[in-house]
Design an enzyme around this catalytic site. Structure first.
Site, PDB file in Angstrom:
ATOM      1  N   LYS A  53       7.218  -1.218   4.167  1.00  0.00           N
ATOM      2  CA  LYS A  53       7.416  -2.581   4.684  1.00  0.00           C
ATOM      3  C   LYS A  53       8.838  -3.061   4.391  1.00  0.00           C
ATOM      4  O   LYS A  53       9.523  -3.605   5.263  1.00  0.00           O
ATOM      5  CB  LYS A  53       6.378  -3.537   4.075  1.00  0.00           C
ATOM      6  CG  LYS A  53       4.982  -3.305   4.634  1.00  0.00           C
ATOM      7  CD  LYS A  53       3.872  -4.011   3.869  1.00  0.00           C
ATOM      8  CE  LYS A  53       2.512  -3.587   4.446  1.00  0.00           C
ATOM      9  NZ  LYS A  53       1.355  -4.109   3.743  1.00  0.00           N
ATOM     10  N   GLN A  97       0.264  -7.486  -1.525  1.00  0.00           N
ATOM     11  CA  GLN A  97      -0.431  -6.264  -1.127  1.00  0.00           C
ATOM     12  C   GLN A  97      -1.842  -6.230  -1.716  1.00  0.00           C
ATOM     13  O   GLN A  97      -2.046  -6.472  -2.900  1.00  0.00           O
ATOM     14  CB  GLN A  97       0.384  -5.035  -1.587  1.00  0.00           C
ATOM     15  CG  GLN A  97      -0.159  -3.710  -1.113  1.00  0.00           C
ATOM     16  CD  GLN A  97      -0.027  -3.502   0.393  1.00  0.00           C
ATOM     17  OE1 GLN A  97       0.790  -4.129   1.061  1.00  0.00           O
ATOM     18  NE2 GLN A  97      -0.841  -2.625   0.942  1.00  0.00           N
ATOM     19  N   ASP A 120       0.698 -12.290   6.848  1.00  0.00           N
ATOM     20  CA  ASP A 120      -0.475 -11.418   6.994  1.00  0.00           C
ATOM     21  C   ASP A 120      -1.507 -12.066   7.918  1.00  0.00           C
ATOM     22  O   ASP A 120      -2.391 -11.382   8.431  1.00  0.00           O
ATOM     23  CB  ASP A 120      -1.154 -11.217   5.627  1.00  0.00           C
ATOM     24  CG  ASP A 120      -0.843  -9.881   4.987  1.00  0.00           C
ATOM     25  OD1 ASP A 120      -0.611  -8.900   5.725  1.00  0.00           O
ATOM     26  OD2 ASP A 120      -0.847  -9.814   3.742  1.00  0.00           O
TER      27      ASP A 120
HETATM   28  N1  GUN Z   1      -3.438  -3.558   2.127  1.00  0.00           N
HETATM   29  C1  GUN Z   1      -3.679  -2.714   3.155  1.00  0.00           C
HETATM   30  N2  GUN Z   1      -3.272  -3.268   4.321  1.00  0.00           N
HETATM   31  C2  GUN Z   1      -2.771  -4.493   4.014  1.00  0.00           C
HETATM   32  C3  GUN Z   1      -2.183  -5.527   4.797  1.00  0.00           C
HETATM   33  O1  GUN Z   1      -2.059  -5.463   6.027  1.00  0.00           O
HETATM   34  N3  GUN Z   1      -1.767  -6.621   4.113  1.00  0.00           N
HETATM   35  C4  GUN Z   1      -1.914  -6.740   2.765  1.00  0.00           C
HETATM   36  N4  GUN Z   1      -1.490  -7.869   2.180  1.00  0.00           N
HETATM   37  N5  GUN Z   1      -2.461  -5.789   2.021  1.00  0.00           N
HETATM   38  C5  GUN Z   1      -2.881  -4.670   2.644  1.00  0.00           C
END
Ligand code: GUN
Length: 286
Positions: A53, A97, A120
């Site tokens: 990311k 995350q 998100d």
């Molecule tokens: N863990 C796995 N996929 C995601 C996501 O799209 N966002 C977040 N915050 N955590 C994740």
């Protein structure tokens, strides 16, 4: 009939190029889009995701910060970090995350993120905006699936879409996005008897279950669009989705591969949301 592949890597590349242009324009006007990613603990898969990311932000010319915290970080401390990022004008998106260590309540954490920075799209206000048809930040994975479907050129209006899975992060928002695009939507889940009875009637199937070979060739209508959100391992340890890819591709009209389908689009839409949040912040400060 062999399905056309929907290439998530190529689509990501072209959308990320557009995002880069928008990010550069915002930066030139003094509003460089910025994303904060918070990782708590040392889950190796999560470490890879957050690294990807942050790398994607840099490639798009965006600002990013990666905060890594020990697994013992207290909930109150994490909430205090989120409050500081909510108040930071250089940060337009905050992503914590998941999964979090068990002593931290994810709902409290999501609720602490300012709605304007909820890139998100997991918060109750963001979910409410989507359900009400209001503009807002959409959850990245279903948002990416919509872009993949759009890339086929098939108009969704009046089509029958079947979503397999009802999670808050994928299944439910996916169903709402399809509904907003004027599809007729059926949501199937683990308690649905005879899944194939539904999927065989679908022009579009989105599989978001987390179990390999959930969608087999006999369950797919010839020519359908098949979007595979799953990330699983097969018997040989290779990455695979929820769809029996090699058999379904002989029936479907379009299909996403795993890897190289939905996966790259999730990060792309995170970047898109961060740019959208930065543009909204720039407009409100003008
Ligand atoms: N863990 C796995 N996929 C995601 C996501 O799209 N966002 C977040 N915050 N955590 C994740």
């Amino acid at each position: 009939m062999t399905a056309q592949l929907i290439d998530g890597i190529a689509l990501s590349k072209s959308i990320r190029a557009e995002i880069g242009v928008r990010a550069a324009a915002l930066a030139a006007a003094g509003h460089r889009p910025g994303l904060a990613v918070i990782l708590v603990g040392d889950d190796p898969a999560s470490a890879v995701y957050v690294r990807n990311k942050v790398k994607a932000c840099a490639e798009a010319g965006m600002h990013s910060v990666l905060e890594k915290h020990d697994a013992a970080l207290g909930e109150a401390e994490l909430l205090a970090r989120i409050a500081a990022l909510n108040a930071d004008p250089a940060i337009h998106g905050i992503l914590v995350q998941m999964p979090l260590p068990r002593h931290i309540d994810p709902q409290k954490v999501i609720a602490a993120i300012s709605a304007a920075k909820d890139v998100d799209g997991f918060s109750v206000p963001s979910a409410g905006e989507l359900a009400s048809g209001l503009p807002g930040l959409r959850p990245c994975t279903p948002y990416g699936c919509m872009k993949l479907i759009e890339s086929t050129g098939v108009a969704l209006r009046g089509k029958h879409a079947v979503v397999i899975g009802r999670s808050n992060t994928v299944g439910k928002p996916m169903a709402l996005l399809l509904l907003q695009a004027h599809a007729t939507v059926t949501v199937c889940h683990s308690a649905t008897p005879d899944l194939g009875r539904h999927t065989r009637q679908a022009d579009v199937v989105v599989a978001a279950v987390g179990r390999r070979r959930t969608l087999t060739a006999d369950m797919v209508r010839p020519g359908a669009i098949v979007i595979d959100v799953g990330i699983n391992r097969d018997e040989a340890g290779r990455l695979c989705g929820d769809v029996d890819f090699s058999a379904v591709r002989e029936v479907a009209g379009w299909i996403t591969p795993v890897p190289g389908g939905v996966g790259p689009m999730t990060i792309t839409m995170l970047l898109a949301n961060t740019v959208q949040a930065a543009a909204a912040a720039a407009a409100s400060s003008a």
